[in-house]
Structure formats: C-alpha cells, structure tokens
Write a protein that holds these residues in place. Structure first.
Motif, short mmCIF file in Angstrom:
data_model
loop_
_atom_site.label_atom_id
_atom_site.label_comp_id
_atom_site.label_asym_id
_atom_site.label_seq_id
_atom_site.Cartn_x
_atom_site.Cartn_y
_atom_site.Cartn_z
N THR A 22 0.86 -1.17 0.00
CA THR A 22 0.00 0.00 0.00
C THR A 22 0.90 1.22 0.00
OG1 THR A 22 -1.64 -1.21 1.32
CG2 THR A 22 -1.89 1.18 1.19
N LEU A 23 0.57 2.19 -0.83
CA LEU A 23 1.39 3.39 -0.98
C LEU A 23 0.55 4.61 -0.65
CD1 LEU A 23 4.28 4.05 -2.06
CD2 LEU A 23 3.21 4.45 -4.27
N PHE A 24 1.06 5.48 0.23
CA PHE A 24 0.40 6.75 0.56
C PHE A 24 1.26 7.89 0.03
CE2 PHE A 24 -1.93 5.51 4.79
CZ PHE A 24 -2.74 4.65 4.09
N ASN A 25 0.61 8.87 -0.60
CA ASN A 25 1.33 10.09 -0.94
C ASN A 25 1.23 11.06 0.24
OD1 ASN A 25 -1.16 11.44 -1.06
ND2 ASN A 25 -1.33 11.19 -3.28
N GLU A 26 1.78 12.26 0.10
CA GLU A 26 1.82 13.16 1.25
C GLU A 26 0.43 13.62 1.70
OE1 GLU A 26 2.60 16.14 -2.16
OE2 GLU A 26 3.18 14.10 -1.73
#
Length: 75
Positions: A22-26
């Motif tokens: 899972t990838l979160f941006n800012e």
C-alpha cells in the motif's frame, strides 16, 4: 491495530493491505496521521501505542515532504 479498522470506512489506514503493498502520498499521509492520533488516544497496550507513535512519525515526515510517499510492504 490497523486490522481492526473498516477497510471500506472513511479513513485511509483501514485500506492498508496486510498481504500486499500500500502506498500513501503526502496528502494521504496527512489524513492518516490524524487517524493515528485518534487510535493512539484509545490504545491501552504500551507496545501497540509505541508502534502507533512510530507510524505517526513516519506519516508526519511524509506529509511534510512534498512529492514523498510512504510504502507499506505486505506479507
């Protein structure tokens, strides 16, 4: 703690996949940071609370750095 969250709920942390990545941006990290603060308040287990505080620091660093990502690596 994250496994207790509704994956279809309004927050971001419930969508963290325990088996995949899972990838979160800012922007997503900023929202998730607020969720961690709420989870930390209701946590009575010292080890889980410490893990949540560590996660909060990582999310805060990501949210404060434009163009950054926080990558959750699943099983």
């Amino acid at each position: 703690m994250l496994s207790t969250l509704d994956p279809h709920g309004p927050g971001k942390l419930g969508g963290v996949d325990p088996y995949g990545d899972t990838l979160f941006n800012e922007q997503e990290a900023h929202v998730a940071r607020q969720e961690v603060a709420a989870l930390t308040e209701g946590c009575g287990d010292p080890q889980r609370k410490a893990a949540l505080l560590d996660l909060g620091e990582l999310l805060e660093a990501c949210a404060a750095t434009p163009g950054s990502y926080l990558w959750f690596m699943g099983d």
